[in-house]
Structures are given as structure tokens and as C-alpha cells.
Design a protein around this motif. Structure first.
Motif, short mmCIF file in Angstrom:
data_model
loop_
_atom_site.label_atom_id
_atom_site.label_comp_id
_atom_site.label_asym_id
_atom_site.label_seq_id
_atom_site.Cartn_x
_atom_site.Cartn_y
_atom_site.Cartn_z
N THR A 27 1.14 -5.00 2.94
CA THR A 27 2.50 -4.53 2.73
C THR A 27 2.62 -3.91 1.35
O THR A 27 2.24 -4.53 0.37
N PRO A 28 3.16 -2.69 1.26
CA PRO A 28 3.32 -2.09 -0.06
C PRO A 28 4.39 -2.81 -0.88
O PRO A 28 5.35 -3.33 -0.32
N SER A 47 3.05 3.70 -6.39
CA SER A 47 3.09 2.25 -6.54
C SER A 47 1.91 1.67 -5.76
O SER A 47 1.41 2.28 -4.82
N VAL A 48 1.46 0.51 -6.19
CA VAL A 48 0.28 -0.13 -5.61
C VAL A 48 0.69 -1.50 -5.08
O VAL A 48 1.31 -2.28 -5.81
N GLY A 49 0.36 -1.77 -3.82
CA GLY A 49 0.71 -3.04 -3.20
C GLY A 49 -0.21 -4.17 -3.62
O GLY A 49 -1.26 -3.95 -4.21
N GLN A 50 0.21 -5.36 -3.30
CA GLN A 50 -0.61 -6.53 -3.61
C GLN A 50 -1.90 -6.48 -2.80
O GLN A 50 -1.96 -5.84 -1.75
N VAL A 51 -2.92 -7.16 -3.28
CA VAL A 51 -4.20 -7.20 -2.59
C VAL A 51 -4.11 -8.18 -1.43
O VAL A 51 -3.70 -9.33 -1.60
N GLU A 52 -4.49 -7.70 -0.26
CA GLU A 52 -4.58 -8.53 0.94
C GLU A 52 -6.06 -8.81 1.19
O GLU A 52 -6.91 -7.96 0.89
N ALA A 53 -6.37 -9.98 1.73
CA ALA A 53 -7.76 -10.36 1.95
C ALA A 53 -7.97 -10.86 3.37
O ALA A 53 -7.07 -11.43 3.98
N ALA A 59 -7.86 -5.16 0.49
CA ALA A 59 -7.17 -3.87 0.61
C ALA A 59 -5.86 -3.91 -0.15
O ALA A 59 -5.26 -4.97 -0.35
N SER A 60 -5.43 -2.73 -0.55
CA SER A 60 -4.14 -2.54 -1.18
C SER A 60 -3.58 -1.21 -0.69
O SER A 60 -4.31 -0.23 -0.54
N VAL A 61 -2.28 -1.18 -0.45
CA VAL A 61 -1.63 0.03 0.01
C VAL A 61 -1.12 0.82 -1.20
O VAL A 61 -0.43 0.27 -2.06
N LEU A 62 -1.49 2.10 -1.25
CA LEU A 62 -0.95 3.01 -2.25
C LEU A 62 0.25 3.69 -1.62
O LEU A 62 0.15 4.23 -0.51
N GLU A 116 11.31 10.06 0.68
CA GLU A 116 10.31 9.70 1.67
C GLU A 116 8.99 9.30 1.01
O GLU A 116 8.72 9.66 -0.14
N LYS A 117 8.16 8.58 1.78
CA LYS A 117 6.92 8.03 1.26
C LYS A 117 5.72 8.45 2.09
O LYS A 117 5.84 8.69 3.27
N ALA A 118 4.57 8.49 1.42
CA ALA A 118 3.27 8.65 2.08
C ALA A 118 2.43 7.45 1.68
O ALA A 118 2.58 6.90 0.58
N LEU A 119 1.55 7.03 2.57
CA LEU A 119 0.73 5.82 2.34
C LEU A 119 -0.74 6.14 2.44
O LEU A 119 -1.16 6.99 3.23
#
Length: 175
Positions: A27-28, A47-53, A59-62, A116-119
Motif C-alpha cells: 500500500t502506498p 512518495s515511497v510506500g512502506q516496505v512489504e515483505a 517491495a515498496s510502491v512508488l 491523479e497518480k501513477a504507480l
């Protein structure tokens, strides 16, 4: 003999590895960085999302947000570098491809309306084989050619792989 207090965790971990469906995409988040400052008030803001494991993968969502009053074109892949704690770039190969967490839709033309956003998903493996382990402290990203570099803190425990995977900018994350 009693049941280990870790048995439920082991069961969940084994169950998670049984299917072919990857874990849900990270999740971003949009928390401003105390080190690198808040997102820019105009232009394309990263913005950079938290690291998921999951199972040795990370992974992290930009998230790229159009903060302008006019539409902005976004295409291709972010130009990304992993940075050491001192801000210098690490020797890390950035592959443009599908990862454990998200499929790569490939380069596509997007028009982001104001707000609007791009991921894009940055993913890596924390695998340790032989050699020195590497950890990044931040990322340096040029969202699209011609835009200024934006730096955000992001701990990347790369193990000994020195490789990350990056998906193209997209309107949503695909699995």
C-alpha cells in the motif's frame, strides 16, 4: 509435548507459500520524509510506500502525483538508483520486469490529470548467498526524463543480490 508458540506462524508461512498467487501489492503511503523534505507543492511529486515483505521478497510502491493545474504525460519507467547512507549510489542493477509482488505492464502512455497518480513497484530479494550484504538507505528517482531528481528514504536489505526489479508507471498495480 506441547504445541510450540511459533506453530501458528509456521502454519501461516507455509500456507502463504502454497498458492501461486503472490501477496497483495504494498500500500502506498504519503508520509513526508524528515530527511528529504515534504513533496513538492507543484509538478510531479514522488512518495515511497512502506516496505512489504513475503517469503524473502521485499517491495515498496512508488507513487507519482500530478500536483500541477494542467495534465501531465507520464510514460515508461522511473530512473531509479539505490543510495547508501551517505547518499552515494550503490552498484545495483535495476531490471524492468515483473516481480513477486506485481506484474510489469511495460511502458505505456499515461496522462495524469491534476491530483491523479501513477504507480510503480520496486521489488527485491533479501537473499544471502556468499559475499558482502548490501543495504540501501534511500532511493533517487527521476520520474520522467526532464524532471528533477527526487530523493526519498527507503531501507532496502538487498542481501547479496545487488539487483532490484522495477515496474513501469501504471494507473494501478497488477498481479
Amino acid at each position: 509435548m506441547g504445541v510450540s508458540r511459533f506453530a501458528p506462524l509456521l502454519f501461516v508461512a507455509l500456507l502463504a507459500g502454497c498458492g501461486t498467487t503472490p501477496l497483495p501489492a504494498p500500500t502506498p503511503t504519503t508520509t513526508p520524509s524528515p530527511t528529504y523534505g515534504p513533496p513538492p507543492p507543484t509538478g510531479l511529486s514522488l512518495s515511497v510506500g512502506q516496505v512489504e515483505a513475503g517469503l524473502g521478497h521485499r517491495a515498496s510502491v512508488l507513487t507519482l502525483t500530478n500536483r500541477d493545474t494542467a495534465p501531465r504525460k507520464v510514460t515508461g519507467y522511473p530512473d531509479l538508483k539505490i543510495l547508501a547512507g551517505d547518499g552515494s549510489p550503490l552498484d545495483v542493477e535495476v531490471l524492468h520486469e515483473t516481480s513477486y509482488f506485481a506484474s510489469d505492464p511495460g511502458p505505456q502512455d499515461l496522462t495524469l490529470q491534476p491530483g491523479e497518480k501513477a504507480l510503480s513497484v520496486l521489488a527485491w530479494s533479501a537473499t544471502v548467498t556468499s559475499g558482502d550484504q548490501h543495504t540501501g538507505a534511500a532511493v533517487s528517482v527521476i520520474p520522467i526524463p526532464g524532471e528533477p531528481v527526487q530523493k526519498q528514504p527507503l531501507k532496502t536489505d538487498l542481501g547479496t543480490t545487488d539487483t532490484v526489479k522495477l515496474s513501469a508507471w501504471a494507473s494501478r498495480i497488477g498481479n
